[in-house]
Design an enzyme around this catalytic site. Structure first.
Site, mmCIF file in Angstrom:
data_model
loop_
_atom_site.group_PDB
_atom_site.id
_atom_site.type_symbol
_atom_site.label_atom_id
_atom_site.label_comp_id
_atom_site.label_asym_id
_atom_site.label_seq_id
_atom_site.Cartn_x
_atom_site.Cartn_y
_atom_site.Cartn_z
ATOM 1 C CD1 TRP A 130 -2.659 1.612 0.449
ATOM 2 C CD2 TRP A 130 -2.093 1.841 2.614
ATOM 3 N NE1 TRP A 130 -3.410 2.636 0.984
ATOM 4 C CE2 TRP A 130 -3.093 2.795 2.295
ATOM 5 C CE3 TRP A 130 -1.595 1.794 3.911
ATOM 6 C CZ2 TRP A 130 -3.598 3.686 3.248
ATOM 7 C CZ3 TRP A 130 -2.094 2.683 4.858
ATOM 8 C CH2 TRP A 130 -3.089 3.624 4.531
ATOM 9 C CG ASP A 211 -1.628 -2.393 7.892
ATOM 10 O OD1 ASP A 211 -2.521 -2.203 8.750
ATOM 11 O OD2 ASP A 211 -1.586 -1.772 6.819
ATOM 12 C CE LYS A 246 -9.978 -0.248 3.726
ATOM 13 N NZ LYS A 246 -9.611 0.514 2.577
#
Ligand code: KET
Length: 401
Positions: A130, A211, A246
């Site tokens: 990311w 993460d 999410k």
């Protein structure tokens, strides 16, 4: 006074999302930012969180400050969800957990913690990862390096090269890994490889920073957290950032957490105290509403079961759309292999579509991917998948392909 300040060129993911919102294309499709859309093309309000929100509003409690570390019921629910209700380190009080401003806030707080107490440590992130990982860790003053990860040839992980890189790191180096639904590739480590990673972390005295932004979107809520739990059980000093943006569809409420697994309950209390200090000097205390929603759902058996069903529905729909796109592309571009679409996990797929073709998809067809070729599968639905497949076929099927 402010004339010397150069303009921020913008973030590649967020800018693209703004461009999408402004685009007048009648059949535009957003497959860029990691947002989950339902089959009707809407960002859902989950039924479980809607009930929780009604309860919170009915309780009409004062909007007082939360403590620096956040809402206790939220932190407990989070710990059980991430580490498992039967986690020994949890029972022994060895995990320091704070409520944070989303997964990003957890990463930043964790990065500052590392910088302050391991000033000589650098961090290694996967190639690719990311984009914001590099930004966040450099902003906290850490040197950021990459380790080999994605293998475009095999659409897999460069396991040997990755392990060899870890094996050459100085003790106390931080390695950032994603336990599930790797962003941006959709390719995760197998459990065997995780065992090798655990080995090398132990041997070299490394700090794994995990993460987890998509728990439940890969193979299941517990399955996706397997690596977090295996590393914790192995006695590693794991740092975990997690996000509920999410899997609760609560993006704007900024709900996440930072956990540090320590060797003793007293070490965990000390670490927590320093993380509290980190919060106090930055934003003082986290927001209340999102934490109340998540805590209400996680700590109520009925709502929890409803939420788990909703997450399963998301997971299944993403898988179904992977298959739907692959079927159409296989039919329209028989020369190319689209198997990766169905072997990858989570919201994202690394399509291998080049930046120039991504630009054509956007400008000529209103189909938005990241320029890296990352596609957010969760933006597909039964009504737009034909248009997306036809657009990709038109762009890739042309001269030069
Ligand atoms: N970690 C990962 C791996 C991740 O993909 C995101 C968000 C975050 C953390 C941040 O989580 P949050 O709770 O929103 O702070 N990724 C998507 C959105 C973004 O770029 O902000 C994305 O990759 O599209």
């Amino acid at each position: 006074m402010y004339d010397h300040i150069p303009a921020y060129p913008g973030d590649p993911i967020l800018s693209l999302f703004q461009d999408f919102q402004r685009d007048a294309h009648p059949s535009k499709v957003n497959l860029s930012i990691g947002l989950y859309y339902d089959d009707a093309g809407r960002i859902p309000v989950l039924g479980s969180t809607r009930i929780a929100a009604d309860r919170v509003r009915e309780a009409d409690a004062p909007h007082t400050y939360l403590p620096m570390e956040g809402l206790a019921a939220y932190r407990q629910g989070l710990q059980r969800l991430v580490f498992g209700a039967d986690c020994a380190a949890l029972a022994e009080g060895r995990i320091a957990t704070l409520q944070t401003l989303g997964g990003s806030g957890a990463l930043r707080l964790g990065a500052e913690f590392v910088k302050r107490y391991f000033p000589d440590s650098a961090i290694w992130i996967s190639d690719p990862t990311w984009d914001n990982h590099r930004v966040i860790f450099s902003a906290a003053g850490l040197d950021v390096h990459t380790y080999p990860y994605y293998d475009a040839q095999t659409n897999g992980v460069r396991v040997d090269a990755m392990l060899a890189a870890f094996d050459a790191l100085p003790a106390r180096s931080v390695v950032l890994l994603q336990p599930c639904c790797h962003n941006p590739t959709g390719i995760d480590l197998t459990r065997d490889t995780w065992r090798d990673v655990i080995d090398v972390c132990q041997r070299r005295g490394l700090i794994p920073f995990l993460d987890m932004a998509y728990q439940g979107f890969g193979d299941g809520l517990a399955e996706d957290a397997w690596a977090v739990r295996a590393m914790t059980d192995a006695g590693l000093p794991v740092i975990v950032s997690n996000s509920f943006s999410k899997n609760f569809s609560l993006y704007g409420e900024r709900v996440g957490g930072l956990s540090v697994v320590c060797a003793s309950a007293s070490a965990s209390a000390t670490v927590l105290s320093q993380l509290q200090a980190g919060v106090r000097r930055t934003y003082s205390s986290p927001p209340l509403f999102g934490a109340q929603l998540v805590a209400t759902v996680l700590n109520d058996d009925t709502l929890r079961a409803q939420w788990e069903n909703e997450v399963a529905g998301v997971r299944e729909r993403i898988k179904r759309m992977r298959g739907a796109l692959k079927t159409r592309l296989d039919a329209q571009l028989p020369g190319r292999a689209f198997d990766a679409l169905v072997t990858q996990r989570g919201m994202f797929s690394y399509t291998g579509i080049g930046a120039a073709d991504v630009d054509r998809l956007r400008t000529e067809h209103g189909v938005y991917l990241l320029r890296s070729g990352r596609m957010c599968i969760a933006g597909l639905n039964d009504a737009n998948v034909d248009h997306v497949a036809a657009s990709i076929a038109a762009v890739l099927g042309g001269a030069g392909h």
